[in-house]
Design a protein around this motif. Structure first.
Motif, mmCIF file in Angstrom:
data_model
loop_
_atom_site.group_PDB
_atom_site.id
_atom_site.type_symbol
_atom_site.label_atom_id
_atom_site.label_comp_id
_atom_site.label_asym_id
_atom_site.label_seq_id
_atom_site.Cartn_x
_atom_site.Cartn_y
_atom_site.Cartn_z
ATOM 1 N N VAL A 110 -5.290 -10.514 -7.625
ATOM 2 C CA VAL A 110 -5.267 -9.676 -6.419
ATOM 3 C C VAL A 110 -4.370 -8.464 -6.629
ATOM 4 C CG1 VAL A 110 -4.447 -9.634 -4.026
ATOM 5 C CG2 VAL A 110 -5.912 -11.502 -4.807
ATOM 6 N N LEU A 111 -3.277 -8.619 -7.357
ATOM 7 C CA LEU A 111 -2.406 -7.479 -7.659
ATOM 8 C C LEU A 111 -3.077 -6.501 -8.611
ATOM 9 C CD1 LEU A 111 0.376 -6.016 -7.693
ATOM 10 C CD2 LEU A 111 1.015 -7.563 -9.578
ATOM 11 N N THR A 112 -3.839 -7.018 -9.571
ATOM 12 C CA THR A 112 -4.423 -6.170 -10.613
ATOM 13 C C THR A 112 -5.362 -5.116 -10.040
ATOM 14 O OG1 THR A 112 -4.260 -7.946 -12.260
ATOM 15 C CG2 THR A 112 -5.813 -6.170 -12.713
ATOM 16 N N ALA A 113 -6.214 -5.509 -9.100
ATOM 17 C CA ALA A 113 -7.232 -4.580 -8.591
ATOM 18 C C ALA A 113 -6.612 -3.342 -7.930
ATOM 19 C CB ALA A 113 -8.170 -5.309 -7.634
ATOM 20 N N PRO A 114 -5.737 -3.468 -6.934
ATOM 21 C CA PRO A 114 -5.153 -2.261 -6.345
ATOM 22 C C PRO A 114 -4.242 -1.513 -7.307
ATOM 23 C CG PRO A 114 -4.214 -4.231 -5.352
ATOM 24 C CD PRO A 114 -5.358 -4.676 -6.179
ATOM 25 N N ALA A 115 -3.546 -2.226 -8.200
ATOM 26 C CA ALA A 115 -2.696 -1.545 -9.180
ATOM 27 C C ALA A 115 -3.545 -0.703 -10.119
ATOM 28 C CB ALA A 115 -1.883 -2.563 -9.976
ATOM 29 N N LEU A 116 -4.695 -1.224 -10.513
ATOM 30 C CA LEU A 116 -5.591 -0.476 -11.396
ATOM 31 C C LEU A 116 -6.145 0.757 -10.687
ATOM 32 C CD1 LEU A 116 -7.005 -0.451 -14.172
ATOM 33 C CD2 LEU A 116 -8.850 -1.791 -13.139
ATOM 34 N N ILE A 117 -6.502 0.612 -9.419
ATOM 35 C CA ILE A 117 -7.017 1.759 -8.655
ATOM 36 C C ILE A 117 -5.932 2.823 -8.481
ATOM 37 C CG2 ILE A 117 -7.879 2.484 -6.400
ATOM 38 C CD1 ILE A 117 -9.233 -0.293 -6.207
ATOM 39 N N ALA A 118 -4.729 2.396 -8.104
ATOM 40 C CA ALA A 118 -3.635 3.357 -7.930
ATOM 41 C C ALA A 118 -3.299 4.043 -9.246
ATOM 42 C CB ALA A 118 -2.404 2.650 -7.368
ATOM 43 N N SER A 119 -3.293 3.281 -10.337
ATOM 44 C CA SER A 119 -3.005 3.861 -11.651
ATOM 45 C C SER A 119 -4.059 4.884 -12.038
ATOM 46 C CB SER A 119 -2.934 2.756 -12.708
ATOM 47 O OG SER A 119 -1.926 1.821 -12.407
ATOM 48 N N THR A 120 -5.313 4.570 -11.767
ATOM 49 C CA THR A 120 -6.396 5.506 -12.083
ATOM 50 C C THR A 120 -6.250 6.794 -11.287
ATOM 51 O OG1 THR A 120 -7.887 3.651 -12.575
ATOM 52 C CG2 THR A 120 -8.902 5.793 -12.130
ATOM 53 N N MET A 121 -5.930 6.671 -10.009
ATOM 54 C CA MET A 121 -5.753 7.861 -9.181
ATOM 55 C C MET A 121 -4.562 8.690 -9.654
ATOM 56 S SD MET A 121 -6.470 6.161 -5.435
ATOM 57 C CE MET A 121 -6.088 7.678 -4.564
ATOM 58 N N VAL A 168 -3.534 4.560 -17.770
ATOM 59 C CA VAL A 168 -3.965 3.710 -16.651
ATOM 60 C C VAL A 168 -3.645 2.243 -16.938
ATOM 61 C CG1 VAL A 168 -5.986 2.813 -15.426
ATOM 62 C CG2 VAL A 168 -5.765 5.270 -15.846
ATOM 63 N N PHE A 169 -4.010 1.785 -18.129
ATOM 64 C CA PHE A 169 -3.753 0.389 -18.469
ATOM 65 C C PHE A 169 -2.257 0.112 -18.583
ATOM 66 C CE2 PHE A 169 -8.213 0.112 -20.356
ATOM 67 C CZ PHE A 169 -8.687 -0.609 -19.283
ATOM 68 N N TYR A 170 -1.506 1.088 -19.044
ATOM 69 C CA TYR A 170 -0.056 0.900 -19.162
ATOM 70 C C TYR A 170 0.562 0.610 -17.788
ATOM 71 C CZ TYR A 170 4.882 1.964 -19.671
ATOM 72 O OH TYR A 170 6.261 1.894 -19.621
ATOM 73 N N LEU A 171 0.257 1.434 -16.796
ATOM 74 C CA LEU A 171 0.818 1.223 -15.467
ATOM 75 C C LEU A 171 0.382 -0.122 -14.885
ATOM 76 C CD1 LEU A 171 0.469 4.780 -13.874
ATOM 77 C CD2 LEU A 171 2.596 3.581 -14.411
ATOM 78 N N TRP A 185 0.825 -1.201 0.000
ATOM 79 C CA TRP A 185 0.000 0.000 0.000
ATOM 80 C C TRP A 185 0.857 1.248 0.000
ATOM 81 C CZ3 TRP A 185 -4.572 -1.316 -1.448
ATOM 82 C CH2 TRP A 185 -5.061 -2.584 -1.107
ATOM 83 N N TRP A 186 1.989 1.214 0.695
ATOM 84 C CA TRP A 186 2.905 2.352 0.652
ATOM 85 C C TRP A 186 3.485 2.528 -0.743
ATOM 86 C CZ3 TRP A 186 2.841 6.126 3.867
ATOM 87 C CH2 TRP A 186 2.526 5.928 5.212
ATOM 88 N N LEU A 187 3.808 1.429 -1.389
ATOM 89 C CA LEU A 187 4.345 1.513 -2.750
ATOM 90 C C LEU A 187 3.309 2.094 -3.713
ATOM 91 C CD1 LEU A 187 6.317 -1.845 -2.968
ATOM 92 C CD2 LEU A 187 7.286 0.457 -3.121
ATOM 93 N N LEU A 188 2.066 1.627 -3.615
ATOM 94 C CA LEU A 188 1.024 2.133 -4.512
ATOM 95 C C LEU A 188 0.716 3.599 -4.216
ATOM 96 C CD1 LEU A 188 -1.344 -0.960 -4.650
ATOM 97 C CD2 LEU A 188 0.303 -0.196 -6.372
ATOM 98 N N ALA A 189 0.769 3.980 -2.944
ATOM 99 C CA ALA A 189 0.610 5.398 -2.617
ATOM 100 C C ALA A 189 1.759 6.207 -3.208
ATOM 101 C CB ALA A 189 0.560 5.586 -1.097
#
Length: 281
Positions: free
Chosen positions: A128-139, A179-182, A44-48
């Motif tokens: 499981v990785l895809t969902a938070p990565a997609l949210i972080a990328s969108t933000m 977003v999809f790239y990240l 979560w720190w990394l995605l932030a």
């Protein structure tokens, strides 16, 4: 034993029962991987960090950009998304550690004991990785786009200089591509880490794969070879997916560029899954 009992054919599980068992195993694997993921602070720190770094660098780039005439030729979307150059490195680390930590701590043996279906476990981890990565990328992309929308008009990106809108369908497509790239970079990193089984080596390989293609293309003096490198490298192809001007001069169309990145991610996941399936943990 009766003759009928001795000659009766062996009973095998029906396909329906097998499918139900597979679905149950997949759900259990998803639940277990999500529990592991959400109870560890590091991802979560990394995605932030992906969000903060991408937006901060993007805002700085848009503040520095200047368009003083209609011939400035600057792509406002790519300026806004400049932070992706650095944000992708952080999301790559998040993708590597999603499975690399399993090997470094020895947890991989316990995980595969609890879930012997290795491919089910691996693709549950990818999901499981895809969902938070997609949210972080969108933000990250939304924050960068908002910064560009607020800052760029004051830097000369106006209708008078050929920029009638910074919220057109083309700009939306560029944002979706970013977003999809990240997100795909996170999955590519997961696949590489599963294949090499060492976090440090995987991070080095992924970062080399991302940054060496554009460097090599810039240094090569042969234009056809340079263009080919831009067409095959994940970072140059991903930049094409974020472009909004000069599309006819790009090595790839935006959707082709995103397709190249998707192929890299799919290839890495296939390679990682094969290594996981056929080599000892």
């Amino acid at each position: 034993m009766s003759l009928a009992a001795r000659t009766a054919p062996p009973r095998y599980p029906s396909s329906g029962a097998s499918d139900a068992a597979s679905r149950r195993a997949a759900l259990l694997a998803l639940r277990a991987e999500w529990t592991k993921y959400r109870t560890v602070a590091e991802p979560w720190w990394l995605l932030a960090g992906v969000v903060a770094l991408t937006v901060t660098v993007g805002a700085a780039a848009t503040s520095a950009a200047q368009c003083q005439s209609a011939a400035c030729g600057i792509d406002p979307a790519q300026v806004s998304f400049t932070g992706i150059y650095l944000g992708q490195a952080v999301i790559a680390v998040a993708g590597v550690l999603a499975i690399g930590n399993e090997y470094s701590t020895g947890m991989i043996k316990l995980s595969l004991t609890a879930m012997p279906r290795r491919l089910t476990w691996f693709f549950a981890k990818a999901a499981v990785l895809t969902a938070p990565a997609l949210i972080a990328s969108t933000m990250a992309v939304a924050g960068s786009a908002l910064a560009g929308r607020l800052i760029l008009p004051g830097d000369g990106f106006t209708p008078a200089h050929g920029y009638p809108s910074l919220t057109s369908a083309t700009d939306l497509r560029a944002a979706v591509g970013a977003v999809f790239y990240l997100t795909l970079i996170a999955l590519l990193s997961l696949g590489v880490a599963a294949a090499v089984r060492d976090s440090a080596a995987a991070i080095g390989l992924v970062l080399g794969l991302l940054y060496l293609f554009p460097i090599a293309a810039a240094l090569v003096s042969n234009p056809p070879l340079s263009r080919h490198l831009d067409q095959t490298g994940p970072l140059p192809a991903g930049l094409d997916a974020q472009a909004t001007i000069g599309l006819n001069n790009l090595p790839l169309t935006p959707w082709q560029g995103l397709g190249v990145v998707a192929l890299w991610a799919a290839g890495a996941l296939v390679l990682g899954s094969l290594v996981l399936k056929y080599r000892d943990a």
